[in-house]
Write a protein that holds these residues in place. Sequence first.
Motif, PDB file in Angstrom:
ATOM      1  N   SER A 158       0.559  -1.018   0.354  1.00  0.00           N
ATOM      2  CA  SER A 158      -0.150  -0.303  -0.025  1.00  0.00           C
ATOM      3  C   SER A 158       0.892   0.945   0.126  1.00  0.00           C
ATOM      4  CB  SER A 158      -0.916   0.160   1.595  1.00  0.00           C
ATOM      5  OG  SER A 158      -0.220  -0.111   2.589  1.00  0.00           O
ATOM      6  N   ARG A 159       1.954   1.051   0.141  1.00  0.00           N
ATOM      7  CA  ARG A 159       2.655   2.133  -0.001  1.00  0.00           C
ATOM      8  C   ARG A 159       3.424   2.897  -0.951  1.00  0.00           C
ATOM      9  NH1 ARG A 159       6.834  -0.321   5.287  1.00  0.00           N
ATOM     10  NH2 ARG A 159       6.499  -2.278   3.450  1.00  0.00           N
ATOM     11  N   GLY A 160       4.197   0.954  -2.168  1.00  0.00           N
ATOM     12  CA  GLY A 160       4.416   1.353  -3.347  1.00  0.00           C
ATOM     13  C   GLY A 160       5.343   0.348  -2.912  1.00  0.00           C
ATOM     14  N   LEU A 161       6.294   0.644  -3.660  1.00  0.00           N
ATOM     15  CA  LEU A 161       7.719  -0.392  -3.531  1.00  0.00           C
ATOM     16  C   LEU A 161       9.228   0.640  -2.969  1.00  0.00           C
ATOM     17  CD1 LEU A 161       6.745  -3.081  -5.953  1.00  0.00           C
ATOM     18  CD2 LEU A 161       6.388  -3.351  -3.709  1.00  0.00           C
ATOM     19  N   MET A 162       9.847  -0.135  -2.812  1.00  0.00           N
ATOM     20  CA  MET A 162      11.239   0.460  -2.463  1.00  0.00           C
ATOM     21  C   MET A 162      12.085  -0.900  -2.649  1.00  0.00           C
ATOM     22  SD  MET A 162      12.190   2.500   0.745  1.00  0.00           S
ATOM     23  CE  MET A 162      11.515   4.035   0.750  1.00  0.00           C
ATOM     24  N   SER A 163      11.857  -1.351  -2.513  1.00  0.00           N
ATOM     25  CA  SER A 163      13.320  -2.619  -2.494  1.00  0.00           C
ATOM     26  C   SER A 163      12.424  -4.562  -3.188  1.00  0.00           C
ATOM     27  CB  SER A 163      13.600  -3.014  -1.268  1.00  0.00           C
ATOM     28  OG  SER A 163      13.102  -3.973   0.067  1.00  0.00           O
ATOM     29  N   SER A 164      13.718  -4.435  -3.815  1.00  0.00           N
ATOM     30  CA  SER A 164      13.199  -6.402  -3.905  1.00  0.00           C
ATOM     31  C   SER A 164      14.536  -7.369  -4.406  1.00  0.00           C
ATOM     32  CB  SER A 164      13.020  -6.310  -5.820  1.00  0.00           C
ATOM     33  OG  SER A 164      13.676  -5.413  -6.505  1.00  0.00           O
ATOM     34  N   ALA A 165      14.322  -8.062  -3.906  1.00  0.00           N
ATOM     35  CA  ALA A 165      14.840  -9.152  -3.934  1.00  0.00           C
ATOM     36  C   ALA A 165      14.456 -10.435  -4.382  1.00  0.00           C
ATOM     37  CB  ALA A 165      15.502  -9.588  -2.561  1.00  0.00           C
ATOM     38  N   MET A 166      15.208 -11.661  -4.798  1.00  0.00           N
ATOM     39  CA  MET A 166      15.072 -12.794  -5.925  1.00  0.00           C
ATOM     40  C   MET A 166      16.233 -13.945  -5.102  1.00  0.00           C
ATOM     41  SD  MET A 166      15.175 -13.980  -9.572  1.00  0.00           S
ATOM     42  CE  MET A 166      13.283 -13.057  -9.484  1.00  0.00           C
ATOM     43  N   LEU A 167      15.922 -15.054  -4.670  1.00  0.00           N
ATOM     44  CA  LEU A 167      16.742 -16.325  -3.744  1.00  0.00           C
ATOM     45  C   LEU A 167      16.296 -17.303  -4.678  1.00  0.00           C
ATOM     46  CD1 LEU A 167      19.215 -16.857  -2.913  1.00  0.00           C
ATOM     47  CD2 LEU A 167      17.500 -17.477  -0.459  1.00  0.00           C
ATOM     48  N   CYS A 168      17.372 -18.027  -6.048  1.00  0.00           N
ATOM     49  CA  CYS A 168      17.336 -19.022  -6.789  1.00  0.00           C
ATOM     50  C   CYS A 168      18.102 -20.185  -5.994  1.00  0.00           C
ATOM     51  CB  CYS A 168      16.931 -19.275  -7.771  1.00  0.00           C
ATOM     52  SG  CYS A 168      15.449 -18.095  -8.647  1.00  0.00           S
ATOM     53  N   LEU A 169      18.540 -21.279  -5.687  1.00  0.00           N
ATOM     54  CA  LEU A 169      18.882 -21.883  -5.655  1.00  0.00           C
ATOM     55  C   LEU A 169      18.350 -23.918  -6.051  1.00  0.00           C
ATOM     56  CD1 LEU A 169      19.371 -21.822  -1.621  1.00  0.00           C
ATOM     57  CD2 LEU A 169      21.016 -20.340  -2.902  1.00  0.00           C
ATOM     58  N   GLY A 170      19.414 -23.909  -5.815  1.00  0.00           N
ATOM     59  CA  GLY A 170      19.635 -25.922  -6.609  1.00  0.00           C
ATOM     60  C   GLY A 170      21.115 -26.765  -6.472  1.00  0.00           C
ATOM     61  N   PRO A 171      21.204 -28.295  -6.744  1.00  0.00           N
ATOM     62  CA  PRO A 171      22.175 -28.783  -6.103  1.00  0.00           C
ATOM     63  C   PRO A 171      23.293 -28.231  -7.634  1.00  0.00           C
ATOM     64  CG  PRO A 171      20.570 -30.335  -6.090  1.00  0.00           C
ATOM     65  CD  PRO A 171      19.662 -28.479  -6.179  1.00  0.00           C
ATOM     66  N   ASP A 172      22.658 -28.147  -8.546  1.00  0.00           N
ATOM     67  CA  ASP A 172      23.356 -28.177  -9.712  1.00  0.00           C
ATOM     68  C   ASP A 172      23.458 -26.896 -10.341  1.00  0.00           C
ATOM     69  OD1 ASP A 172      20.701 -27.933 -10.546  1.00  0.00           O
ATOM     70  OD2 ASP A 172      20.864 -28.214 -12.534  1.00  0.00           O
ATOM     71  N   MET A 173      23.718 -25.507  -9.333  1.00  0.00           N
ATOM     72  CA  MET A 173      23.834 -24.679  -9.495  1.00  0.00           C
ATOM     73  C   MET A 173      24.107 -23.757  -8.300  1.00  0.00           C
ATOM     74  SD  MET A 173      19.844 -22.869  -9.529  1.00  0.00           S
ATOM     75  CE  MET A 173      20.302 -20.861  -9.445  1.00  0.00           C
ATOM     76  N   PRO A 174      24.807 -22.704  -8.555  1.00  0.00           N
ATOM     77  CA  PRO A 174      25.907 -21.660  -7.564  1.00  0.00           C
ATOM     78  C   PRO A 174      24.332 -20.722  -7.386  1.00  0.00           C
ATOM     79  CG  PRO A 174      26.439 -21.071  -9.650  1.00  0.00           C
ATOM     80  CD  PRO A 174      26.361 -22.194  -9.663  1.00  0.00           C
ATOM     81  N   PRO A 175      24.624 -20.705  -6.202  1.00  0.00           N
ATOM     82  CA  PRO A 175      23.130 -19.612  -5.332  1.00  0.00           C
ATOM     83  C   PRO A 175      22.873 -18.131  -6.596  1.00  0.00           C
ATOM     84  CG  PRO A 175      24.865 -19.443  -3.949  1.00  0.00           C
ATOM     85  CD  PRO A 175      25.455 -20.437  -5.272  1.00  0.00           C
ATOM     86  N   LEU A 176      21.565 -18.133  -6.583  1.00  0.00           N
ATOM     87  CA  LEU A 176      22.239 -16.920  -8.178  1.00  0.00           C
ATOM     88  C   LEU A 176      20.725 -15.790  -6.878  1.00  0.00           C
ATOM     89  CD1 LEU A 176      21.277 -14.922 -10.326  1.00  0.00           C
ATOM     90  CD2 LEU A 176      18.891 -16.736 -10.395  1.00  0.00           C
ATOM     91  N   ASN A 177      21.588 -14.916  -5.896  1.00  0.00           N
ATOM     92  CA  ASN A 177      21.312 -14.518  -4.892  1.00  0.00           C
ATOM     93  C   ASN A 177      21.360 -12.810  -5.696  1.00  0.00           C
ATOM     94  OD1 ASN A 177      20.522 -13.579  -2.614  1.00  0.00           O
ATOM     95  ND2 ASN A 177      22.390 -13.950  -1.158  1.00  0.00           N
TER      96      ASN A 177
END
Length: 238
Positions: A158-177
């Motif tokens: 309701s205030r609008g947006l100021m920050s965002s993030a994503m975290l993806c993990l898998g045994p066959d990949m380095p973390p995408l953070n």
Amino acid sequence: MTFSILARDAETGRIGGAAATGSLCVGGWVLRGRVEAGLTASQGTAPSTLWGEAALDEMQAGSSAAQAVSRVTTPDPGRAHRQLAALDVLGGTAAFTGEASVPACASRSASGVIVSGNMLTSESVLDAVLSTFVSTTGALPDRLLAALTAGEKAGSDSRGLMSSAMLCLGPDMPPLNLRIDYSETPLGDLAGLLGRATARPYADWSYLVPTRQAPFRAPTDQDLARLNASVPTDMQGK
């Protein structure tokens, strides 16, 4: 204050989460994950990063997402002001929303995915995030970003947006953070960062680092030569 999504890609077994908020540093506050445990999103008026870590501990020890959420939230006398979502490595989901959470606040789930939010313009934000993720095809990070974007268009925090993030993990990949800690356009910036992180030369480098499945992986001379060839001349040696 925040809306978040945690999901498991049934085709690859990878897990990923994303969040956006009208305050600073949503990635540091909300998202937690471990390849061997799952993902958590801890948010609310007085969010507990301890909740996120404790739920991961529970799931790593063999608890389901539902068991983890119950065991972590029940003994906390401050739980009325907090919200927690969890996704275990098998795709099980669970969520808790304290009764003092700021409306609109709730959670939504489908197979292998859970969406939570509070201080939203309406619960239709959650519906948009969930339905968009379920109906979108492609790589997990792209689906997560599409889901957040749909939530913003449906009313957002309701205030609008100021920050965002994503975290993806898998045994066959380095973390995408990926984290956009402060921006007037955090989802646009997150999209730009995701594009850079999944394109050359960064993506070439990410394929050479250790993963759970290949913990001792290291680049060969041929790998390094190929990587250096893909880096613009003015960036080499930096």
